[in-house]
Design an enzyme around this catalytic site. Structure first.
Site, short mmCIF file in Angstrom:
data_model
loop_
_atom_site.label_atom_id
_atom_site.label_comp_id
_atom_site.label_asym_id
_atom_site.label_seq_id
_atom_site.Cartn_x
_atom_site.Cartn_y
_atom_site.Cartn_z
N HIS A 79 0.82 -1.20 0.00
CA HIS A 79 0.00 0.00 0.00
C HIS A 79 0.86 1.26 0.00
O HIS A 79 2.01 1.26 0.45
CB HIS A 79 -0.93 0.01 1.21
N GLU A 81 0.68 3.99 1.79
CA GLU A 81 1.09 4.43 3.13
C GLU A 81 2.24 3.56 3.64
O GLU A 81 3.19 4.07 4.25
CB GLU A 81 -0.09 4.35 4.10
N CYS A 107 -6.50 1.76 5.22
CA CYS A 107 -7.07 0.49 5.68
C CYS A 107 -6.55 0.20 7.08
O CYS A 107 -5.65 0.88 7.57
CB CYS A 107 -6.71 -0.64 4.72
N CYS A 110 -2.69 -0.38 7.30
CA CYS A 110 -1.93 0.86 7.22
C CYS A 110 -2.13 1.71 8.47
O CYS A 110 -1.18 2.34 8.94
CB CYS A 110 -2.32 1.65 5.97
#
Length: 152
Positions: A79, A81, A107, A110
């Site tokens: 991801h 992040e 999410c 993260c």
């Protein structure tokens, strides 16, 4: 009146630009970690370093009809992040006390990483349904706010 963007607009536009580098087939996400009005790191979602992109091999999540927001472990991608935090570790930039600008609400995976990395504030553009993430961030006391584009 000046055409100069405020800091939130400036950094969110950067996050949107970073997202254009994404190789994800389902969602293009970009993130920028900022401290004292300076960019520390960036990240976008895509396959880990040295692996073929989903654009080349296909999307495991699409192939298995996995609903958005579930089964995050069934994905080749890292991801945005996560990549921004990893970049800080890789290059020795402390992100403790920083703000992350991200094109999507994080999410739960993260959210936990950002919490443990010492991020103080999350500024996001688009919503993402993840109630556990919202609950964890709220309990941790991390400032979370949605970026709203200025009306021109």
């Amino acid at each position: 009146m000046s055409d100069r963007p405020d800091n939130d607009t400036y950094f969110m536009r950067m996050a949107e630009l970073v997202a254009t580098r994404s190789t994800c087939l389902r969602r293009k996400v970009g993130a920028v970690i900022v401290k004292e009005k300076r960019v520390l790191t960036t990240g976008y979602n895509g396959a880990p370093r040295g692996l073929r992109h989903c654009e080349e091999v296909g999307c495991v999540r699409q192939q298995n009809n996995i609903e958005s927001g579930t089964r995050h472990e069934l994905c080749r991608g890292v991801h945005a992040e996560q990549n921004a935090v990893i970049q800080g570790a890789y290059f020795g930039a402390s992100i403790k006390g920083a703000t992350i600008y991200t094109t999507n609400f994080p999410c739960v995976l993260c959210a936990k990483i950002l919490l443990n990395a010492g991020i103080d504030e999350i500024v996001y553009l688009d919503t993402y349904v993840d109630e556990l993430s919202k609950n964890i961030l709220d309990e941790a006391g991390i400032k979370v706010r949605r970026y709203v584009r200025p009306v021109i």
